[in-house]
Write a protein that holds these residues in place. Sequence first.
Motif, PDB file in Angstrom:
ATOM      1  N   VAL A 141       0.823  -1.208   0.000  1.00  0.00           N
ATOM      2  CA  VAL A 141       0.000   0.000   0.000  1.00  0.00           C
ATOM      3  C   VAL A 141       0.859   1.259   0.000  1.00  0.00           C
ATOM      4  O   VAL A 141       0.720   2.132  -0.871  1.00  0.00           O
ATOM      5  CB  VAL A 141      -0.960   0.004   1.212  1.00  0.00           C
ATOM      6  N   MET A 142       1.760   1.349   0.942  1.00  0.00           N
ATOM      7  CA  MET A 142       2.541   2.562   1.140  1.00  0.00           C
ATOM      8  C   MET A 142       3.301   3.013  -0.111  1.00  0.00           C
ATOM      9  O   MET A 142       3.345   4.223  -0.403  1.00  0.00           O
ATOM     10  CB  MET A 142       3.492   2.367   2.323  1.00  0.00           C
ATOM     11  N   PRO A 143       3.890   2.097  -0.888  1.00  0.00           N
ATOM     12  CA  PRO A 143       4.658   2.549  -2.066  1.00  0.00           C
ATOM     13  C   PRO A 143       3.827   3.274  -3.124  1.00  0.00           C
ATOM     14  O   PRO A 143       4.396   4.006  -3.950  1.00  0.00           O
ATOM     15  CB  PRO A 143       5.233   1.240  -2.626  1.00  0.00           C
ATOM     16  N   VAL A 144       2.501   3.094  -3.134  1.00  0.00           N
ATOM     17  CA  VAL A 144       1.695   3.737  -4.177  1.00  0.00           C
ATOM     18  C   VAL A 144       0.806   4.857  -3.631  1.00  0.00           C
ATOM     19  O   VAL A 144       0.024   5.444  -4.367  1.00  0.00           O
ATOM     20  CB  VAL A 144       0.813   2.701  -4.924  1.00  0.00           C
ATOM     21  N   ILE A 145       0.939   5.165  -2.342  1.00  0.00           N
ATOM     22  CA  ILE A 145       0.152   6.232  -1.720  1.00  0.00           C
ATOM     23  C   ILE A 145       0.890   7.562  -1.858  1.00  0.00           C
ATOM     24  O   ILE A 145       2.106   7.623  -1.685  1.00  0.00           O
ATOM     25  CB  ILE A 145      -0.096   5.917  -0.230  1.00  0.00           C
ATOM     26  N   SER A 146       0.148   8.620  -2.146  1.00  0.00           N
ATOM     27  CA  SER A 146       0.732   9.969  -2.235  1.00  0.00           C
ATOM     28  C   SER A 146      -0.039  10.919  -1.333  1.00  0.00           C
ATOM     29  O   SER A 146      -0.999  11.577  -1.771  1.00  0.00           O
ATOM     30  CB  SER A 146       0.698  10.479  -3.678  1.00  0.00           C
ATOM     31  N   PRO A 147       0.338  11.018  -0.042  1.00  0.00           N
ATOM     32  CA  PRO A 147      -0.352  11.947   0.850  1.00  0.00           C
ATOM     33  C   PRO A 147      -0.099  13.387   0.428  1.00  0.00           C
ATOM     34  O   PRO A 147       0.977  13.720  -0.085  1.00  0.00           O
ATOM     35  CB  PRO A 147       0.251  11.643   2.225  1.00  0.00           C
ATOM     36  N   GLY A 177       9.202  22.530   8.378  1.00  0.00           N
ATOM     37  CA  GLY A 177       8.632  23.417   9.378  1.00  0.00           C
ATOM     38  C   GLY A 177       7.163  23.722   9.171  1.00  0.00           C
ATOM     39  O   GLY A 177       6.617  24.616   9.813  1.00  0.00           O
ATOM     40  N   ARG A 178       6.508  22.991   8.279  1.00  0.00           N
ATOM     41  CA  ARG A 178       5.089  23.246   8.004  1.00  0.00           C
ATOM     42  C   ARG A 178       4.214  22.578   9.065  1.00  0.00           C
ATOM     43  O   ARG A 178       4.513  21.476   9.510  1.00  0.00           O
ATOM     44  CB  ARG A 178       4.723  22.714   6.619  1.00  0.00           C
ATOM     45  N   ASP A 179       3.154  23.243   9.426  1.00  0.00           N
ATOM     46  CA  ASP A 179       2.249  22.691  10.441  1.00  0.00           C
ATOM     47  C   ASP A 179       0.807  23.063  10.120  1.00  0.00           C
ATOM     48  O   ASP A 179       0.079  23.574  10.973  1.00  0.00           O
ATOM     49  CB  ASP A 179       2.632  23.158  11.837  1.00  0.00           C
ATOM     50  N   SER A 180       0.379  22.812   8.882  1.00  0.00           N
ATOM     51  CA  SER A 180      -0.989  23.163   8.481  1.00  0.00           C
ATOM     52  C   SER A 180      -2.034  22.378   9.264  1.00  0.00           C
ATOM     53  O   SER A 180      -3.177  22.793   9.386  1.00  0.00           O
ATOM     54  CB  SER A 180      -1.189  22.918   6.981  1.00  0.00           C
ATOM     55  N   GLY A 181      -1.626  21.224   9.785  1.00  0.00           N
ATOM     56  CA  GLY A 181      -2.528  20.438  10.629  1.00  0.00           C
ATOM     57  C   GLY A 181      -3.504  19.572   9.874  1.00  0.00           C
ATOM     58  O   GLY A 181      -4.379  18.942  10.478  1.00  0.00           O
ATOM     59  N   MET A 182      -3.352  19.493   8.541  1.00  0.00           N
ATOM     60  CA  MET A 182      -4.337  18.731   7.778  1.00  0.00           C
ATOM     61  C   MET A 182      -3.702  18.184   6.504  1.00  0.00           C
ATOM     62  O   MET A 182      -2.839  18.812   5.897  1.00  0.00           O
ATOM     63  CB  MET A 182      -5.523  19.626   7.428  1.00  0.00           C
ATOM     64  N   ALA A 183      -4.158  16.981   6.108  1.00  0.00           N
ATOM     65  CA  ALA A 183      -3.683  16.376   4.863  1.00  0.00           C
ATOM     66  C   ALA A 183      -4.818  15.566   4.242  1.00  0.00           C
ATOM     67  O   ALA A 183      -5.760  15.151   4.923  1.00  0.00           O
ATOM     68  CB  ALA A 183      -2.478  15.481   5.124  1.00  0.00           C
ATOM     69  N   ILE A 184      -4.700  15.358   2.934  1.00  0.00           N
ATOM     70  CA  ILE A 184      -5.618  14.508   2.190  1.00  0.00           C
ATOM     71  C   ILE A 184      -4.820  13.333   1.632  1.00  0.00           C
ATOM     72  O   ILE A 184      -3.725  13.514   1.083  1.00  0.00           O
ATOM     73  CB  ILE A 184      -6.276  15.277   1.024  1.00  0.00           C
ATOM     74  N   VAL A 185      -5.381  12.145   1.776  1.00  0.00           N
ATOM     75  CA  VAL A 185      -4.725  10.943   1.245  1.00  0.00           C
ATOM     76  C   VAL A 185      -5.686  10.247   0.288  1.00  0.00           C
ATOM     77  O   VAL A 185      -6.635   9.586   0.720  1.00  0.00           O
ATOM     78  CB  VAL A 185      -4.313   9.975   2.372  1.00  0.00           C
ATOM     79  N   PRO A 186      -5.474  10.402  -1.023  1.00  0.00           N
ATOM     80  CA  PRO A 186      -6.301   9.655  -1.984  1.00  0.00           C
ATOM     81  C   PRO A 186      -5.860   8.187  -2.018  1.00  0.00           C
ATOM     82  O   PRO A 186      -4.663   7.887  -1.999  1.00  0.00           O
ATOM     83  CB  PRO A 186      -6.014  10.340  -3.326  1.00  0.00           C
TER      84      PRO A 186
END
Length: 691
Positions: A141-147, A177-186
Amino acid sequence: MSEEQIDIGHAKHFINRHISLMQFNLRVLEQALNEDYPLLERFQFLMIFNSNMDEFFEIRLAGLKRQISFAREVVNVDGMPPRDVLQVLSEQCKVATSRQYQILNELLLPALEQEKIRVLNRHQWSPEVALWAEDYFRHQVMPVISPIGLDPAHPFPRLVNKSLNFIVSLEGKDAFGRDSGMAIVPAPRSLPRLVRLPDELCVDGDNFVLLSSLMHAHIDDLFNGMSATGCYQFRITRDADLDLNAAEVEDIARALRGELHSRRFGSAVRLEVDQNCPAELVNFLLREYNLSEGELYRVAGPVNLGRMMQLRQMLNRPDLLFPPMIPSIPRTLRLSDNSILDMVRKEDILLHHPFQSFTPIIDLLRQAARDSAVLSIKMTLYRTGASSEIVDALLESARAGKEVTVVIELRARFDEEENLQLATHLQEAGAVVTYGVVGYKTHAKALLIVRRENNQLRRYVHLGTGNYHSGNARLYTDYSLLTADLDLCSDVHKIFQQLTGMGKAERIKTLFSAPFTLKKNLVRLIDAEAEAARQGKEAHIIIKVNALTESKIITSLYEASNAGVKIDLIVRGMCCLRPGIAGVSENIQVRSIIGRFLEHSRVYYFLNSSPHIYCASADAMERNLMHRVEICFPILSGRLQARIRNELQSYLTDNCQSWVLQPDGQYLLNHPAQGATRYAAQQELLDKLAD
């Protein structure tokens, strides 16, 4: 009460078409509760409901939203403004979605577990399963995921229609140093949504895990050095209707290729999200997609539920499925050494799929491809399937030097890309490919074979109510007619001339065709039955279609009812006619058959006409009768007319799988009376036609 005192065309005498279609979807959902069906078949019906609802949002609700957004609201014959229709449907969809997951979680998954089929959530994993899951996630799974972290350089991504995605809340800073606090994982579509555990972890049964469970369990691994404080699945449904302006299209194939890409990214119409997703994340997603709370669906399970349909194929449990069915081949075809063309020349042949095999149609084309006396083959194709023996036979014919002309309808909804590829293959083999008439979908199902016999040309025809799709022919009920009748063959030839050439419509003797003669002839036959009733004759109409929405057909049926005609309507899906209204439709009964097979055949029976029976590619809908190329063909053989009439009676007798429409638009399941014999039409036809 006389018909003069009642305005039979009043809006109150019609059911809204979209609300009626939603009622059909609800009848499909109810099949998941039918304990007469094997367990995996009930599970399949739940998945079919989910698929139907996806299309309902993509096409129906999306269309209503477009009307409202662009101030182009169209009020249909039922009189309901689109805003009111959308409100009613939204409420019904909310209830239906909740019921769908209730059936899944409280009935079907526990029943599957009793059969030792388990879909394990991560809290049910044993230490051994957890170790396997960690290894599977890291290597598969991990090798094809792009968070995708959300910040000014990474705006909210453009996500594909109906794709599985995760919104993740994060704590900490990344390497920059980024801390947006949110991500999308398709979730890539290449990954299976349901994974079977290895045999050593499936002791005493079959164990599965969902991709979403793997993601939830290991989401931290995607954000090194940070902490995921929440991970919630979501799915967006988009407007998927294509927008081709016929007046502005020069090359329909090229235009369609462009539209297919845009379908994946149409306007959002529904947001499905995990029921545990916090309000701030839900509101963030709603803002991104410009959706309201009314378009939000919180679900208690996988948001992409339809992808669980693969469970059936991943199991070897025939005891939980319908008994295998081998469609029969009529004895005359099975035992004869003659070619099918030779047999058709002697008498018409009628096949009722799926009870009878689709194979004779394929064999007919194969024989024609290898018959040196066959000069020409013309055919319409609407849906055929990715791997098609029909197409293989056409390719063989074209490569053998025969004149092969194929009218491909590129705009068969959700099969457009496949049809574009099909057109290319046929052209490369030497076939002439056309795309019908711009502005009119070619929905007719016709095959015309021209053969040289004794220095003369002889025509043979196949006409059907369904598509040239061998897979559908095992799941859909449809009629196929094989004939060499001179008038019918001549009429089909004229229709092909209209489709591939240009010129005024020629006079057709025996067929009814849309958009020219079909509607007015159906109205004429209904009116003739009404006149027979007024003269004191017995009068009876039976119509079996997928949908009945055309207002003139409906008002003609109302008038026939008032004249004393007995009217039986077998309408699988949308029905805008209200039965049982005094002075309007008291002699009309409407039933819908929902069973193992999808009822798809279109049949029109009139007691006082000659011939009595017509079969058609067309439903009684505005689009079919006025905006498509359709064929309605008579059954000329008295023997075959009697057979179809008896088969229609089977549907009218059904008391197991039939739903009866009430005047208020609701459907009631037709239970057998106490002590009455149970009669399921589809099973009776299976038994009768098992030759």
